[in-house]
Design a protein around this motif. Structure first.
Motif, PDB file in Angstrom:
ATOM      1  N   LEU A 173      11.813  47.905  -0.559  1.00 12.35           N
ATOM      2  CA  LEU A 173      11.015  46.688  -0.649  1.00 12.35           C
ATOM      3  C   LEU A 173       9.980  46.650   0.475  1.00 12.35           C
ATOM      4  CD1 LEU A 173      13.853  44.085  -1.398  1.00 12.35           C
ATOM      5  CD2 LEU A 173      12.450  45.374  -3.033  1.00 12.35           C
ATOM      6  N   ASP A 174       9.061  45.732   0.357  1.00 15.94           N
ATOM      7  CA  ASP A 174       8.028  45.557   1.369  1.00 15.94           C
ATOM      8  C   ASP A 174       8.671  45.390   2.753  1.00 15.94           C
ATOM      9  OD1 ASP A 174       5.993  43.877   3.011  1.00 15.94           O
ATOM     10  OD2 ASP A 174       4.868  44.487   1.230  1.00 15.94           O
ATOM     11  N   PRO A 175       8.091  46.004   3.786  1.00 14.95           N
ATOM     12  CA  PRO A 175       8.665  45.877   5.141  1.00 14.95           C
ATOM     13  C   PRO A 175       8.852  44.431   5.592  1.00 14.95           C
ATOM     14  CG  PRO A 175       6.976  47.577   5.112  1.00 14.95           C
ATOM     15  CD  PRO A 175       6.933  46.922   3.774  1.00 14.95           C
ATOM     16  N   GLN A 176       8.042  43.517   5.044  1.00 11.91           N
ATOM     17  CA  GLN A 176       8.200  42.107   5.400  1.00 11.91           C
ATOM     18  C   GLN A 176       9.561  41.551   4.977  1.00 11.91           C
ATOM     19  OE1 GLN A 176       4.496  39.645   4.605  1.00 11.91           O
ATOM     20  NE2 GLN A 176       3.971  41.487   3.438  1.00 11.91           N
ATOM     21  N   LEU A 177      10.235  42.264   4.049  1.00 10.27           N
ATOM     22  CA  LEU A 177      11.511  41.795   3.522  1.00 10.27           C
ATOM     23  C   LEU A 177      12.702  42.515   4.149  1.00 10.27           C
ATOM     24  CD1 LEU A 177      10.566  41.614  -0.282  1.00 10.27           C
ATOM     25  CD2 LEU A 177      10.538  39.771   1.403  1.00 10.27           C
ATOM     26  N   ASP A 178      12.466  43.293   5.202  1.00  6.33           N
ATOM     27  CA  ASP A 178      13.556  44.072   5.789  1.00  6.33           C
ATOM     28  C   ASP A 178      14.705  43.192   6.285  1.00  6.33           C
ATOM     29  OD1 ASP A 178      12.293  46.403   5.208  1.00  6.33           O
ATOM     30  OD2 ASP A 178      11.802  46.955   7.277  1.00  6.33           O
ATOM     31  N   SER A 179      14.399  41.977   6.718  1.00  4.46           N
ATOM     32  CA  SER A 179      15.453  41.103   7.241  1.00  4.46           C
ATOM     33  C   SER A 179      16.045  40.198   6.159  1.00  4.46           C
ATOM     34  CB  SER A 179      14.906  40.236   8.378  1.00  4.46           C
ATOM     35  OG  SER A 179      13.865  39.393   7.909  1.00  4.46           O
ATOM     36  N   TRP A 180      15.538  40.335   4.930  1.00  2.00           N
ATOM     37  CA  TRP A 180      15.985  39.464   3.836  1.00  2.00           C
ATOM     38  C   TRP A 180      17.343  39.908   3.302  1.00  2.00           C
ATOM     39  CZ3 TRP A 180      15.785  40.837  -1.671  1.00  2.00           C
ATOM     40  CH2 TRP A 180      16.189  39.798  -2.502  1.00  2.00           C
ATOM     41  N   THR A 181      18.250  38.957   3.150  1.00  2.00           N
ATOM     42  CA  THR A 181      19.556  39.213   2.550  1.00  2.00           C
ATOM     43  C   THR A 181      19.670  38.425   1.246  1.00  2.00           C
ATOM     44  OG1 THR A 181      20.558  39.470   4.733  1.00  2.00           O
ATOM     45  CG2 THR A 181      22.054  39.096   2.874  1.00  2.00           C
ATOM     46  N   PRO A 182      19.817  39.088   0.116  1.00  2.00           N
ATOM     47  CA  PRO A 182      19.880  38.365  -1.165  1.00  2.00           C
ATOM     48  C   PRO A 182      21.146  37.517  -1.272  1.00  2.00           C
ATOM     49  CG  PRO A 182      20.396  40.679  -1.492  1.00  2.00           C
ATOM     50  CD  PRO A 182      19.928  40.547  -0.068  1.00  2.00           C
ATOM     51  N   SER A 183      20.987  36.328  -1.773  1.00  3.16           N
ATOM     52  CA  SER A 183      22.123  35.429  -1.994  1.00  3.16           C
ATOM     53  C   SER A 183      22.610  35.579  -3.434  1.00  3.16           C
ATOM     54  CB  SER A 183      21.698  33.981  -1.753  1.00  3.16           C
ATOM     55  OG  SER A 183      20.754  33.593  -2.744  1.00  3.16           O
ATOM     56  N   GLU A 184      23.669  34.869  -3.759  1.00  7.29           N
ATOM     57  CA  GLU A 184      24.174  34.876  -5.130  1.00  7.29           C
ATOM     58  C   GLU A 184      23.116  34.347  -6.096  1.00  7.29           C
ATOM     59  OE1 GLU A 184      26.924  35.980  -6.681  1.00  7.29           O
ATOM     60  OE2 GLU A 184      27.452  36.955  -4.798  1.00  7.29           O
ATOM     61  N   GLU A 185      22.346  33.351  -5.655  1.00  8.15           N
ATOM     62  CA  GLU A 185      21.288  32.813  -6.515  1.00  8.15           C
ATOM     63  C   GLU A 185      20.203  33.862  -6.765  1.00  8.15           C
ATOM     64  OE1 GLU A 185      19.055  30.837  -9.020  1.00  8.15           O
ATOM     65  OE2 GLU A 185      21.081  30.244  -8.393  1.00  8.15           O
TER      66      GLU A 185
END
Length: 338
Positions: A173-185
């Motif tokens: 994914l885009d480097p801007q999303l490296d810290s993103w953790t997907p939730s159940e939603e």
């Protein structure tokens, strides 16, 4: 040979330059689909005159059935339409002279034809094609799930057996999303995207092309350019197999099933982080699915889902050990499918 090598080098340089300036995702999909249509029309024009071929049907109740079809135009699905509605709806894959053959791929010579379903005595080939198709569907959802200003690159993921408990699609994914953790939603949103494609009952259209065409299709993706060259080198004729589902074009070294509507129960179960790779933070999206002809009770499905949430570990030089769980971040990048 030297001329061919120089041409390949120039093609790679041109493609790499194009990949460095990438337009919005919707525009990229449109361009890829347009090139696919152009090549599809060119190949169809190779058969200006109608020539007949003989197709000998094989299978329960069909042995001895001979169909007269059109060379380069008729497909195994065309043959199924000359039989019964059951054959049209239940067929997922074909065998042409004993070799796996996509249901939408034109027949180019007289041959024997067997239509394969999920309820055959030995459904191994169909199951493998189905698992592969579930991966293709997951990749299509991932490419369109994020806002246009976020890049999504699908990686060449090794095939995993059905017995692994989940199908896998590796992605950067885009480097801007490296810290993103997907939730159940977030996972439910991805699942809804897949279910919309299933409801549309879209065909997976196959098209075998020269590497130069595939490089043009994926001119904005250096990752896919490398995959094109790898698959062309593995093919005995130096060709590459593309598939189109809606406006989404993908690479596949082996056949997919006929259409998205053959999927029934389908759920995106996890998105694991695998660590940094040559193209950025590598993640593994996983899912679980059963075909339309094979349903599972909700209690059985729940147990299967729990297994499909666990990381499927693949053996390979690019496999990285999963890092510690990153801190949660906003789920805003994922669009809820309309």
């Amino acid at each position: 040979m030297a001329t061919r090598t120089v041409c390949q080098v120039l093609q790679r340089r041109f493609a790499s330059a194009a990949a460095s300036v990438r337009p919005p995702a919707a525009e990229v999909r449109s361009q890829r689909s347009a090139i696919f249509s152009r090549e599809q029309d060119r190949q169809r024009a190779l058969y200006p005159r109608v020539e007949k071929i003989e197709v000998s049907m094989q299978g329960p109740g069909l042995d001895g059935t001979l169909l007269i079809m059109n060379k380069g135009m008729s497909t195994p699905l065309s043959c199924a339409r000359h039989l019964t509605e059951h054959h049209v709806k239940s067929s997922a894959l074909a065998l042409v002279d004993g070799e796996p053959w996509p249901l939408h791929q034109p027949l180019t010579h007289s041959c024997s034809l067997t239509l394969l379903t999920f309820k055959d005595n030995d459904p191994t080939l169909v199951n493998q094609a189905y698992w592969r198709s579930c991966v293709a569907l997951l990749g299509q959802v991932l490419e369109s799930a994020f806002k246009d200003d976020f890049t999504v690159e699908l990686l060449n993921t090794p095939e995993v057996p059905v017995t692994s408990g989940a199908f896998c699609c590796d992605v950067v994914l885009d480097p801007q999303l490296d810290s993103w953790t997907p939730s159940e939603e977030s996972l439910r949103s991805l699942t809804r995207g897949a279910q919309q494609l299933i409801h549309q009952d879209l065909a997976w259209e196959p098209l075998e092309v020269a590497p130069s065409v595939a490089l043009e299709v994926f001119s904005h993706s250096r990752i896919k350019q490398e995959e094109v060259e790898e698959k062309a080198a593995q093919n005995a004729r130096g060709k590459v197999m593309l598939y189109r589902c809606g406006d989404h074009v993908l690479l596949s070294g082996n056949p997919l099933v006929a259409r998205t509507g053959l999927c029934s129960q389908y759920e995106v179960t996890a998105l694991h982080s695998l660590g940094q790779g040559p193209f950025g933070l590598r993640r593994r999206a996983q899912g679980l699915s059963l075909p339309l002809q094979l349903q599972a009770h909700h209690t059985v499905w729940r147990k299967l889902r729990q297994r499909a949430e666990k990381l499927v570990e693949l053996s390979g030089p690019e496999e990285a050990a999963p890092p510690s769980q990153p801190s949660p971040a906003s789920d805003q990048p994922v669009k809820t499918p309309v």
